[in-house]
Write a protein that holds these residues in place. Sequence first.
Motif, PDB file in Angstrom:
ATOM      1  N   ALA A  85      -5.566  42.690 -32.407  1.00  0.00           N
ATOM      2  CA  ALA A  85      -5.335  41.659 -33.417  1.00  0.00           C
ATOM      3  C   ALA A  85      -5.721  42.199 -34.790  1.00  0.00           C
ATOM      4  N   LEU A  86      -4.782  42.131 -35.733  1.00  0.00           N
ATOM      5  CA  LEU A  86      -5.031  42.586 -37.089  1.00  0.00           C
ATOM      6  C   LEU A  86      -5.482  41.415 -37.948  1.00  0.00           C
ATOM      7  N   SER A  87      -6.487  41.656 -38.769  1.00  0.00           N
ATOM      8  CA  SER A  87      -6.993  40.601 -39.633  1.00  0.00           C
ATOM      9  C   SER A  87      -6.107  40.470 -40.863  1.00  0.00           C
ATOM     10  N   ILE A  88      -6.467  39.524 -41.705  1.00  0.00           N
ATOM     11  CA  ILE A  88      -5.715  39.279 -42.927  1.00  0.00           C
ATOM     12  C   ILE A  88      -5.808  40.457 -43.893  1.00  0.00           C
ATOM     13  N   ASP A  89      -6.819  41.317 -43.704  1.00  0.00           N
ATOM     14  CA  ASP A  89      -6.937  42.507 -44.539  1.00  0.00           C
ATOM     15  C   ASP A  89      -5.709  43.398 -44.422  1.00  0.00           C
ATOM     16  N   PHE A  90      -5.084  43.385 -43.246  1.00  0.00           N
ATOM     17  CA  PHE A  90      -3.952  44.257 -42.984  1.00  0.00           C
ATOM     18  C   PHE A  90      -2.615  43.518 -42.956  1.00  0.00           C
ATOM     19  N   LEU A 113      -3.307  22.035 -40.380  1.00  0.00           N
ATOM     20  CA  LEU A 113      -4.487  22.799 -40.771  1.00  0.00           C
ATOM     21  C   LEU A 113      -5.056  23.574 -39.581  1.00  0.00           C
ATOM     22  N   ALA A 114      -5.042  22.972 -38.405  1.00  0.00           N
ATOM     23  CA  ALA A 114      -5.557  23.639 -37.206  1.00  0.00           C
ATOM     24  C   ALA A 114      -4.674  24.813 -36.800  1.00  0.00           C
ATOM     25  N   GLN A 115      -3.370  24.715 -37.063  1.00  0.00           N
ATOM     26  CA  GLN A 115      -2.443  25.775 -36.671  1.00  0.00           C
ATOM     27  C   GLN A 115      -2.503  26.976 -37.612  1.00  0.00           C
ATOM     28  N   LEU A 116      -2.742  26.727 -38.893  1.00  0.00           N
ATOM     29  CA  LEU A 116      -2.643  27.798 -39.881  1.00  0.00           C
ATOM     30  C   LEU A 116      -3.996  28.353 -40.319  1.00  0.00           C
ATOM     31  N   LEU A 117      -4.997  27.505 -40.387  1.00  0.00           N
ATOM     32  CA  LEU A 117      -6.266  27.887 -41.001  1.00  0.00           C
ATOM     33  C   LEU A 117      -7.223  28.522 -39.998  1.00  0.00           C
ATOM     34  N   THR A 118      -7.897  29.576 -40.439  1.00  0.00           N
ATOM     35  CA  THR A 118      -8.959  30.211 -39.663  1.00  0.00           C
ATOM     36  C   THR A 118     -10.233  30.181 -40.479  1.00  0.00           C
ATOM     37  N   LEU A 119     -11.275  29.593 -39.906  1.00  0.00           N
ATOM     38  CA  LEU A 119     -12.573  29.499 -40.576  1.00  0.00           C
ATOM     39  C   LEU A 119     -13.426  30.717 -40.236  1.00  0.00           C
ATOM     40  N   TRP A 179     -18.265  30.022 -46.923  1.00  0.00           N
ATOM     41  CA  TRP A 179     -17.258  30.125 -45.873  1.00  0.00           C
ATOM     42  C   TRP A 179     -15.976  30.695 -46.440  1.00  0.00           C
ATOM     43  N   GLN A 180     -15.215  31.311 -45.566  1.00  0.00           N
ATOM     44  CA  GLN A 180     -13.902  31.827 -45.934  1.00  0.00           C
ATOM     45  C   GLN A 180     -12.832  31.107 -45.129  1.00  0.00           C
ATOM     46  N   LEU A 181     -11.795  30.672 -45.808  1.00  0.00           N
ATOM     47  CA  LEU A 181     -10.638  30.048 -45.172  1.00  0.00           C
ATOM     48  C   LEU A 181      -9.486  31.018 -45.246  1.00  0.00           C
ATOM     49  N   LEU A 182      -8.982  31.434 -44.092  1.00  0.00           N
ATOM     50  CA  LEU A 182      -7.942  32.451 -44.018  1.00  0.00           C
ATOM     51  C   LEU A 182      -6.622  31.811 -43.661  1.00  0.00           C
ATOM     52  N   LEU A 183      -5.601  32.063 -44.477  1.00  0.00           N
ATOM     53  CA  LEU A 183      -4.254  31.561 -44.243  1.00  0.00           C
ATOM     54  C   LEU A 183      -3.304  32.743 -44.140  1.00  0.00           C
ATOM     55  N   PRO A 184      -2.412  32.770 -43.157  1.00  0.00           N
ATOM     56  CA  PRO A 184      -1.486  33.899 -43.023  1.00  0.00           C
ATOM     57  C   PRO A 184      -0.477  33.936 -44.157  1.00  0.00           C
ATOM     58  N   ALA A 233       3.164  27.605 -44.879  1.00  0.00           N
ATOM     59  CA  ALA A 233       3.700  26.449 -45.601  1.00  0.00           C
ATOM     60  C   ALA A 233       2.615  25.764 -46.411  1.00  0.00           C
ATOM     61  N   LEU A 234       1.392  25.793 -45.910  1.00  0.00           N
ATOM     62  CA  LEU A 234       0.253  25.195 -46.594  1.00  0.00           C
ATOM     63  C   LEU A 234      -0.544  26.316 -47.252  1.00  0.00           C
ATOM     64  N   SER A 235      -0.377  26.490 -48.556  1.00  0.00           N
ATOM     65  CA  SER A 235      -1.010  27.628 -49.221  1.00  0.00           C
ATOM     66  C   SER A 235      -1.738  27.259 -50.498  1.00  0.00           C
ATOM     67  N   ASP A 236      -1.561  26.036 -51.001  1.00  0.00           N
ATOM     68  CA  ASP A 236      -2.247  25.630 -52.223  1.00  0.00           C
ATOM     69  C   ASP A 236      -3.742  25.454 -51.937  1.00  0.00           C
ATOM     70  N   PRO A 237      -4.614  26.198 -52.616  1.00  0.00           N
ATOM     71  CA  PRO A 237      -6.056  26.141 -52.319  1.00  0.00           C
ATOM     72  C   PRO A 237      -6.651  24.748 -52.468  1.00  0.00           C
ATOM     73  N   HIS A 238      -6.278  24.024 -53.509  1.00  0.00           N
ATOM     74  CA  HIS A 238      -6.840  22.695 -53.723  1.00  0.00           C
ATOM     75  C   HIS A 238      -6.422  21.732 -52.606  1.00  0.00           C
ATOM     76  N   GLN A 239      -5.166  21.836 -52.161  1.00  0.00           N
ATOM     77  CA  GLN A 239      -4.686  20.982 -51.074  1.00  0.00           C
ATOM     78  C   GLN A 239      -5.402  21.309 -49.766  1.00  0.00           C
ATOM     79  N   VAL A 240      -5.605  22.605 -49.523  1.00  0.00           N
ATOM     80  CA  VAL A 240      -6.283  23.033 -48.299  1.00  0.00           C
ATOM     81  C   VAL A 240      -7.726  22.537 -48.289  1.00  0.00           C
TER      82      VAL A 240
END
Length: 298
Positions: free
Chosen positions: A32-37, A64-70, A79-84, A88-95
């Motif tokens: 599994a590759l992280s968001i770094d890659f 949020l459960a499908q896309l977000l990784t805490l 905390w870090q919130l990781l989005l691929p 579709a959900l990418s606006d930081p304020h909305q998240v």
Amino acid sequence: MKSLTQIRYGGLFGSLLLVLLSLLAIWHYGLALSIDFTGGTVIEVSMATLASATELQGLLSGQLAQLLTLKAGSEPGSWQLLLPAGAALSDPHQVVALLSQQLGLPVQLLQATVIGPQVGEELYNQGGLALLAASLSIMVYLALRFEWRLALAAIASLLHDTILTLGLLAVLGVKLDLNVIAGMLAVIGYSLNDSIVIADRLREVLKARPNDSIYASTDLAVAATFSRTLITAGTTLFTIGCLLLLGGEALYGFSITLFAGVVTGTWSSVTIASTVQELLGLSPEHYQPPVELIDDLP
């Protein structure tokens, strides 16, 4: 063959079996590759909670459960919130607003960073090049320092340690990030430590005891360095174990990589490095000075 030789070759068979299982695990589970890659969005937030990332992840629902990784940050409350990438959900304020609503906690947005796919691919390539450069440098050093059979045995031990560590990461589902790559580089260096010590001791034994068999000489070299190996590995594992237990989720990938690498490196120095050179035909004659034939003067 003496009993120690039988133990070494029995361990060699076990190591080959573990390598096969590790390759099957990598093929089945994948790495599994992280968001770094892979690229994506990293949102850093602050929220006061004693719950773990796994517990908070279980409270999420919907998109949020499908896309977000805490992921826990390096400091308490961060905390870090990781989005691929392409979510579709990418606006930081909305998240952050949705996260606060679902967790029932006040969440403060600190900063958001977007990692593009090209940057992730570049980091992935650079990480691979770093591992390759380290491996090639070690190969050159071993070729110059030792007889080529001992060098190949140490390299085989290195490959064994790398495959077993990656297999464990695949089974545990640990994502490969820059911390894991740093851990792998440390494993490459450490896994050769005991192999080189045994090889150096074996070279001295072969020079001093030319009439002994290669099996007896290897057993003597392994026995002479075994207590040192246990002490070195034990103290190192104690330190890494503390990091693994107390370092938190942010350092979990790094610490588990180091812990697995030290264990496999200590094991392979006896089961791989000390047996492969025998299978390649190493003998005391390879370390004896050449005999010069001098013609008798008239």
